[in-house]
Design a protein around this motif. Structure first.
Motif, PDB file in Angstrom:
ATOM      1  N   GLN A 322      34.129  42.738  28.771  1.00 32.30           N
ATOM      2  CA  GLN A 322      33.440  41.675  29.513  1.00 32.30           C
ATOM      3  C   GLN A 322      32.063  42.134  30.000  1.00 32.30           C
ATOM      4  OE1 GLN A 322      35.791  39.570  32.405  1.00 32.30           O
ATOM      5  NE2 GLN A 322      37.715  39.939  31.318  1.00 32.30           N
ATOM      6  N   GLY A 323      31.354  42.861  29.132  1.00 35.18           N
ATOM      7  CA  GLY A 323      30.009  43.305  29.465  1.00 35.18           C
ATOM      8  C   GLY A 323      29.955  44.518  30.366  1.00 35.18           C
ATOM      9  N   ASN A 324      31.090  45.011  30.832  1.00 33.44           N
ATOM     10  CA  ASN A 324      31.159  46.190  31.695  1.00 33.44           C
ATOM     11  C   ASN A 324      31.804  47.346  30.919  1.00 33.44           C
ATOM     12  OD1 ASN A 324      30.402  44.948  34.488  1.00 33.44           O
ATOM     13  ND2 ASN A 324      31.969  43.582  33.670  1.00 33.44           N
ATOM     14  N   THR A 361      39.627  41.875  27.306  1.00 32.04           N
ATOM     15  CA  THR A 361      38.511  41.419  26.484  1.00 32.04           C
ATOM     16  C   THR A 361      38.666  39.964  26.084  1.00 32.04           C
ATOM     17  OG1 THR A 361      39.566  42.095  24.400  1.00 32.04           O
ATOM     18  CG2 THR A 361      38.225  43.746  25.558  1.00 32.04           C
ATOM     19  N   ARG A 364      40.210  36.580  31.713  1.00 34.72           N
ATOM     20  CA  ARG A 364      39.888  37.139  33.019  1.00 34.72           C
ATOM     21  C   ARG A 364      41.112  37.679  33.735  1.00 34.72           C
ATOM     22  NH1 ARG A 364      35.460  38.981  34.891  1.00 34.72           N
ATOM     23  NH2 ARG A 364      36.170  38.520  36.988  1.00 34.72           N
ATOM     24  N   PRO A 403      32.644  40.828  37.620  1.00 29.52           N
ATOM     25  CA  PRO A 403      32.239  39.633  36.868  1.00 29.52           C
ATOM     26  C   PRO A 403      31.675  40.015  35.508  1.00 29.52           C
ATOM     27  CG  PRO A 403      30.660  40.120  38.615  1.00 29.52           C
ATOM     28  CD  PRO A 403      31.826  41.042  38.830  1.00 29.52           C
ATOM     29  N   THR A 404      31.735  39.091  34.579  1.00 30.07           N
ATOM     30  CA  THR A 404      31.239  39.354  33.232  1.00 30.07           C
ATOM     31  C   THR A 404      29.740  39.614  33.263  1.00 30.07           C
ATOM     32  OG1 THR A 404      32.964  37.937  32.315  1.00 30.07           O
ATOM     33  CG2 THR A 404      31.081  38.443  30.897  1.00 30.07           C
ATOM     34  N   ASP A 405      29.328  40.716  32.643  1.00 31.53           N
ATOM     35  CA  ASP A 405      27.910  41.087  32.602  1.00 31.53           C
ATOM     36  C   ASP A 405      27.301  40.544  31.313  1.00 31.53           C
ATOM     37  OD1 ASP A 405      25.444  42.177  32.925  1.00 31.53           O
ATOM     38  OD2 ASP A 405      26.086  44.256  33.103  1.00 31.53           O
ATOM     39  N   ALA A 406      27.026  39.222  31.328  1.00 32.55           N
ATOM     40  CA  ALA A 406      26.460  38.597  30.132  1.00 32.55           C
ATOM     41  C   ALA A 406      25.045  39.084  29.856  1.00 32.55           C
ATOM     42  CB  ALA A 406      26.478  37.072  30.290  1.00 32.55           C
TER      43      ALA A 406
END
Length: 680
Positions: A322-324, A361, A364, A403-406
């Motif tokens: 999730q971007g992390n 992945t 949430r 939180p997702t790091d878009a």
């Protein structure tokens, strides 16, 4: 001689001898709580004992009770507290007065290789190495004995009346089998305080005879401080340069460099961390933090660190979720290690943790029971996996920690693609290990392929036309439902414009797609009203079972219902939040406007609370009174609810209050909340 040494001539040369007779039994006693002018040389020593391996010594010395500085009443009181009124051989103070004190040693240093005792005689210096340096401090163990006596007397007084009955009781014995002890657990055990105490207690005391300074035996032993004739033959002349001799006297502190940790352990020292190579810095940080955005990682590294180099390093020890970045399982559980909780090998732990990370992945939140049932690992290990990357949420399982790091994925698409391919490889391995079918690995809310590219203006025009065509029939249904006051009116299926709010995907639960169905087209088939009717039936059935639900919890239950349908059975389309709320309000339910605190972090769906308003039985009016209370406060004490019901309906039995609270509420920390409204 050099000219520089003229000012420092040699006055005398002294021979130094090494005496070995007392080398393994010579101790230096220090008394740090006593001035050097007040020695214990003339004090009567009663007993002495030693534990040689631990270098622990205990001495008992007499106290001069006839001294004008001695308080007799205090001495008698202390003896009475310690020994009581009875007299036996185990008494600490035989004279019914505190007439002695104890001293216990602690080691001043564990390394005495640089310390020795020396005596000078007839131009010769005789040196004997010290075995230990001990500090003798007063012991107050008699206070512990007094406390023990007091507790025993109290227990005896309380247990006299029930002693006979207790002897007749038969107690069940629980037999437990110890788990195999891992190496890490063994190391923690042998370093624990209890283990060290037991090891110290195992060594027996060796009782000694004390001889004073002026005693003849002491004079005899002092002779061993001088080098004996047998030792002198072994002595040889010291042939060293001044520099070598100084190096022998003051060796460099090389051992400190060896024992200094190569990296931080539990508590990170940033100054120490930045002395390591960049790869080790990244590995150490990720191993301690477990999950971290890349921006935070760069903030912890030294200023000026190249981000490209940091990206190369982090991909070696972490995976993108999730971007992390989440630390890899084999970094946390190296090969040939095992779980500290259950003893499970590291290879099995890595597979289970990879499954947990892979699930995050896709979605949430995950359910712990579902994870445990799939990877078949002990609950303690599964909980540890989840605690690394997630936090528990009420009624939602475990939610991903960050939180997702878009922004990171958008900025580094090449890394995102590479990590996606890595996860596909991990997925194929997990499929073989846990025996999944391909459908079980489809992510939640997976985007559906668009059949044809349509411009934005065309989509907007079609949406307006469909909305205008169905607005009239929708309004008529709502007006008829509200005007009928309890009369059930079927709602005709309506196609709405595109809703950007979250929706419940067709036939999916926790990210696993279930049955699929055609698009929501009311012109298909004869029964065009089937989706709306089945949705209303599900709403009524669900609320008659749960009475109170938040919108997020209702969506979860609906997802479970969709997933349980057989393939091809589902008639639900993709349902928006707006459609769900209308369906709930059309089924004898109302929204409760709960006044949540301003600082709450709950999502919007968790703040929307719906309750069953009308069922046709006598309990409806009781629930309505309860709902009115929760419009004023989001948490209420039980006595307030009891008082309000009593005021409204007279004598209200406790059993009815229990039933009402069980139907609609949940208790936490002495307060009652509507279901699903407890804030984390």
């Amino acid at each position: 001689m050099a000219s520089g040494d003229d000012d420092d001539p040699i006055i005398e040369e002294i021979d130094v001898y090494l005496a070995k007779s007392l080398a393994d039994k010579l101790y230096l006693f220090q008394y740090p709580v006593r001035p050097s002018t007040m020695t214990y040389d003339d004090v009567n020593h009663l007993t002495a004992k030693i534990k040689p391996k631990q270098q622990r010594v205990e001495l008992e010395m007499a106290i001069n009770a006839m001294s004008p500085n001695y308080c007799r009443s205090k001495g008698e009181q202390i003896a009475l507290n310690v020994d009581g009124t009875t007299y036996d051989e185990t008494n600490t103070y035989s004279g019914k007065m505190m007439d002695k004190q104890s001293f216990t040693s602690i080691q001043a240093t564990t390394n005495t290789s640089r310390y020795a005792a020396a005596v000078f005689r007839k131009g010769e210096l005789h040196v004997t190495p010290l075995t230990g340096i001990l500090q003798m401090r007063p012991s107050f163990s008699y206070l512990d004995k007094a406390d023990t006596k007091t507790r025993e007397r109290e227990a005896a007084n309380e247990g006299d009346s029930s002693q006979d009955e207790a002897e007749e009781d038969v107690k069940a014995i629980t037999v437990r089998f110890a788990r195999p002890e891992s190496e890490q657990a063994r190391q923690r055990r042998i370093q624990s305080y209890d283990f060290l105490q037991r090891k110290q207690a195992e060594e027996p005391w060796v009782h000694l005879h004390y001889h004073g300074v002026k005693d003849g035996r002491s004079d005899h032993e002092r002779q061993y401080l001088f080098c004996q004739s047998g030792d002198s033959s072994e002595n040889s002349e010291l042939v060293k340069t001044p520099k070598e001799y100084l190096a022998m006297l003051m060796p460099p502190l090389a051992e400190e460099k060896v024992v200094k940790p190569v990296g931080p352990s539990n508590v990170l020292s940033m100054a120490q961390l930045r002395t390591l190579p960049l790869g080790e810095q990244v590995k150490t940080l990720m191993k301690n933090v477990k999950v971290m955005p890349f921006a935070n990682l760069m903030g912890l590294l030294a200023s000026g660190t190249d981000s490209t180099a940091a990206l190369r390093c982090i991909q070696q020890v972490a995976l993108l979720v999730q971007g992390n970045w989440v630390v890899k399982s084999d970094v946390l559980y190296p090969k040939n290690t095992c779980s500290p909780h259950s003893g499970v090998p590291a290879e099995v732990l890595c597979r289970g943790r990879d499954f947990v990370m892979w699930r995050f992945t896709l979605e949430r939140s995950v359910m712990r029971k579902e994870i445990t049932s799939i990877i078949k690992l002990p609950p303690e290990d599964v909980k540890e996996f989840l605690e690394h990357v997630a936090v528990p949420r009420v009624n939602r399982g475990w939610e991903f920690l960050l939180p997702t790091d878009a922004e990171f994925v958008k900025k580094h698409p090449d890394i995102g693609h590479r990590q996606h391919m890595l996860w596909l490889g991990i997925q194929s391995k997990l499929e073989k290990v846990f025996n999944f079918s391909k459908d079980d690995f489809k992510p939640k809310n997976s985007p559906q392929p668009e059949p044809v590219h349509v411009s934005g203006e065309q989509r907007l025009k079609v949406a307006h036309e469909r909305a205008q065509g169905n607005q009239t029939s929708l309004q008529k249904d709502l007006d008829a439902r509200r005007a009928g006051d309890g009369v059930h009116v079927k709602q005709e299926p309506v196609d709405e414009p595109m809703d950007t709010s979250s929706s419940v995907p067709n036939g999916s639960v926790n990210g696993y797609p279930g049955a699929t169905s055609p698009a929501f087209d009311h012109t298909n088939g004869d029964d065009g009203n089937a989706p709306a009717q089945e949705l209303q039936d599900f709403v009524i059935k669900t609320f008659r079972k749960h009475f109170v639900l938040t919108l997020s919890e209702f969506k979860r239950l609906l997802s479970l219902h969709l997933a349980s349908m057989p393939v091809g059975r589902s008639v639900f389309p993709s349902i928006s939040d707006h459609m769900l709320q209308d369906a709930i309000l059309l089924c004898q339910c109302k929204q409760i406007m709960v006044p949540f605190p301003a600082q709450t972090t709950a999502a919007a769906d968790e703040k929307k609370v719906f309750a069953l308003w009308e069922t046709g039985d006598e309990s409806d009016k009781h629930r309505r009174v309860l709902y009115e209370l929760y419009k004023k406060n989001y948490r209420i004490r039980r006595n307030v609810i009891q008082l309000k019901l009593t005021q409204e309906f007279g004598d209200f039995p406790k059993a009815d209050v229990d039933r009402l609270l069980h139907e609609c509420c949940i208790s936490h920390a002495g307060m009652w909340y509507l279901k699903g409204t407890i804030q984390s």
